[in-house]
Design a protein around this motif. Structure first.
Motif, PDB file in Angstrom:
ATOM      1  N   LEU A  29       0.830  -1.199   0.000  1.00 51.40           N
ATOM      2  CA  LEU A  29       0.000   0.000   0.000  1.00 51.40           C
ATOM      3  C   LEU A  29       0.867   1.253   0.000  1.00 51.40           C
ATOM      4  N   LEU A  30       1.903   1.284   0.825  1.00 46.69           N
ATOM      5  CA  LEU A  30       2.779   2.452   0.865  1.00 46.69           C
ATOM      6  C   LEU A  30       3.473   2.646  -0.480  1.00 46.69           C
ATOM      7  N   ASP A  31       3.881   1.561  -1.096  1.00 47.17           N
ATOM      8  CA  ASP A  31       4.506   1.651  -2.413  1.00 47.17           C
ATOM      9  C   ASP A  31       3.545   2.304  -3.411  1.00 47.17           C
ATOM     10  N   ASP A  32       2.292   1.876  -3.416  1.00 45.41           N
ATOM     11  CA  ASP A  32       1.300   2.476  -4.304  1.00 45.41           C
ATOM     12  C   ASP A  32       1.079   3.953  -3.981  1.00 45.41           C
ATOM     13  N   CYS A  33       1.051   4.266  -2.700  1.00 44.53           N
ATOM     14  CA  CYS A  33       0.746   5.633  -2.279  1.00 44.53           C
ATOM     15  C   CYS A  33       1.895   6.602  -2.534  1.00 44.53           C
ATOM     16  N   GLN A  34       3.112   6.099  -2.588  1.00 45.32           N
ATOM     17  CA  GLN A  34       4.255   6.995  -2.761  1.00 45.32           C
ATOM     18  C   GLN A  34       4.863   6.935  -4.155  1.00 45.32           C
ATOM     19  N   ARG A  35       4.416   6.011  -4.966  1.00 42.87           N
ATOM     20  CA  ARG A  35       4.954   5.878  -6.314  1.00 42.87           C
ATOM     21  C   ARG A  35       4.217   6.829  -7.245  1.00 42.87           C
ATOM     22  N   GLY A  36       4.930   7.486  -8.083  1.00 42.59           N
ATOM     23  CA  GLY A  36       4.293   8.362  -9.061  1.00 42.59           C
ATOM     24  C   GLY A  36       3.900   9.701  -8.478  1.00 42.59           C
ATOM     25  N   GLU A  37       3.284  10.491  -9.286  1.00 45.03           N
ATOM     26  CA  GLU A  37       2.855  11.827  -8.900  1.00 45.03           C
ATOM     27  C   GLU A  37       1.353  11.825  -8.629  1.00 45.03           C
ATOM     28  N   ASP A  38       0.875  12.970  -8.134  1.00 39.93           N
ATOM     29  CA  ASP A  38      -0.561  13.092  -7.900  1.00 39.93           C
ATOM     30  C   ASP A  38      -1.325  12.757  -9.176  1.00 39.93           C
ATOM     31  N   LEU A  39      -2.399  12.049  -9.013  1.00 42.34           N
ATOM     32  CA  LEU A  39      -3.290  11.628 -10.089  1.00 42.34           C
ATOM     33  C   LEU A  39      -2.684  10.581 -11.018  1.00 42.34           C
ATOM     34  N   SER A  40      -1.564   9.978 -10.620  1.00 43.43           N
ATOM     35  CA  SER A  40      -1.040   8.840 -11.381  1.00 43.43           C
ATOM     36  C   SER A  40      -1.939   7.646 -11.089  1.00 43.43           C
ATOM     37  N   CYS A  46      -4.218   4.023  -4.689  1.00 36.89           N
ATOM     38  CA  CYS A  46      -4.044   4.229  -3.249  1.00 36.89           C
ATOM     39  C   CYS A  46      -5.264   4.938  -2.662  1.00 36.89           C
ATOM     40  N   LEU A  47      -5.675   6.012  -3.310  1.00 29.63           N
ATOM     41  CA  LEU A  47      -6.828   6.772  -2.841  1.00 29.63           C
ATOM     42  C   LEU A  47      -8.093   5.910  -2.845  1.00 29.63           C
ATOM     43  N   ALA A  48      -8.307   5.185  -3.925  1.00 23.79           N
ATOM     44  CA  ALA A  48      -9.500   4.335  -4.030  1.00 23.79           C
ATOM     45  C   ALA A  48      -9.479   3.220  -2.984  1.00 23.79           C
ATOM     46  N   TYR A  49      -8.318   2.624  -2.750  1.00 24.76           N
ATOM     47  CA  TYR A  49      -8.216   1.540  -1.771  1.00 24.76           C
ATOM     48  C   TYR A  49      -8.543   2.050  -0.369  1.00 24.76           C
ATOM     49  N   THR A  50      -7.897   3.154   0.030  1.00 24.00           N
ATOM     50  CA  THR A  50      -8.119   3.660   1.391  1.00 24.00           C
ATOM     51  C   THR A  50      -9.564   4.089   1.594  1.00 24.00           C
ATOM     52  N   ILE A  51     -10.159   4.732   0.590  1.00 20.60           N
ATOM     53  CA  ILE A  51     -11.551   5.157   0.717  1.00 20.60           C
ATOM     54  C   ILE A  51     -12.491   3.959   0.706  1.00 20.60           C
ATOM     55  N   GLY A  52     -12.169   2.943  -0.090  1.00 22.89           N
ATOM     56  CA  GLY A  52     -12.994   1.732  -0.100  1.00 22.89           C
ATOM     57  C   GLY A  52     -13.023   1.048   1.250  1.00 22.89           C
ATOM     58  N   VAL A  53     -11.861   0.951   1.885  1.00 22.74           N
ATOM     59  CA  VAL A  53     -11.796   0.345   3.222  1.00 22.74           C
ATOM     60  C   VAL A  53     -12.529   1.230   4.221  1.00 22.74           C
ATOM     61  N   PHE A  54     -12.304   2.534   4.157  1.00 23.82           N
ATOM     62  CA  PHE A  54     -12.958   3.480   5.063  1.00 23.82           C
ATOM     63  C   PHE A  54     -14.485   3.380   4.942  1.00 23.82           C
ATOM     64  N   ASP A  55     -14.995   3.422   3.716  1.00 24.11           N
ATOM     65  CA  ASP A  55     -16.444   3.331   3.507  1.00 24.11           C
ATOM     66  C   ASP A  55     -17.001   1.997   3.994  1.00 24.11           C
ATOM     67  N   SER A  56     -16.264   0.924   3.767  1.00 23.86           N
ATOM     68  CA  SER A  56     -16.706  -0.397   4.239  1.00 23.86           C
ATOM     69  C   SER A  56     -16.766  -0.434   5.758  1.00 23.86           C
ATOM     70  N   MET A  57     -15.769   0.143   6.411  1.00 27.92           N
ATOM     71  CA  MET A  57     -15.758   0.176   7.875  1.00 27.92           C
ATOM     72  C   MET A  57     -16.962   0.962   8.396  1.00 27.92           C
ATOM     73  N   GLN A  58     -17.265   2.083   7.749  1.00 30.58           N
ATOM     74  CA  GLN A  58     -18.428   2.869   8.173  1.00 30.58           C
ATOM     75  C   GLN A  58     -19.720   2.086   7.953  1.00 30.58           C
ATOM     76  N   ALA A  59     -19.846   1.452   6.797  1.00 33.75           N
ATOM     77  CA  ALA A  59     -21.064   0.701   6.478  1.00 33.75           C
ATOM     78  C   ALA A  59     -21.281  -0.466   7.434  1.00 33.75           C
TER      79      ALA A  59
END
Length: 111
Positions: A29-40, A46-59
């Motif tokens: 996950l850290l590799d995905d989050c730190q590799r490339g530039e914004d919007l790569s 990385c953004l989709a994964y973290t939000i998917g987990v966050f939304d699932s936890m809330q649900a």
């Protein structure tokens, strides 16, 4: 308080699984989050994964809403909190990435 205890018990049950039982750990996950530039593609994953987990936890009701400040939380904030947690806890990066997102979110927004 009951929700925090449930979330902690749930996290403990998840981390009791055999090593590499998940598709992604904190190092990945850290590799995905730190590799490339914004919007790569890696950054968006990385953004989709973290939000998917966050939304699932809330649900699933795994986030202790009474003690957490989720009002107006932006997706990028969740990602930033997770990346900070990963950088601050290198010894724990081998854990399941979904568990790490949960730990980071609870520590970052409920602490």
């Amino acid at each position: 308080m009951r929700q925090i205890a449930f979330a902690a018990a749930f996290a403990a049950a998840l981390t009791a699984t055999p090593a590499k039982a998940a598709f992604k750990d904190g190092n990945d996950l850290l590799d995905d989050c730190q590799r490339g530039e914004d919007l790569s593609s890696a950054d968006m994953y990385c953004l989709a994964y973290t939000i998917g987990v966050f939304d699932s936890m809330q649900a699933l009701g795994l986030l202790p809403r009474s003690k957490c400040n989720f009002g107006n939380v932006k997706a990028i904030q969740v990602k930033d909190v997770v990346v900070k947690w990963l950088n601050d806890n290198p010894a724990k990066r081998n854990q399941v990435a979904a568990d790490i997102v949960m730990f980071a979110v609870i520590e970052g927004f409920c602490g």
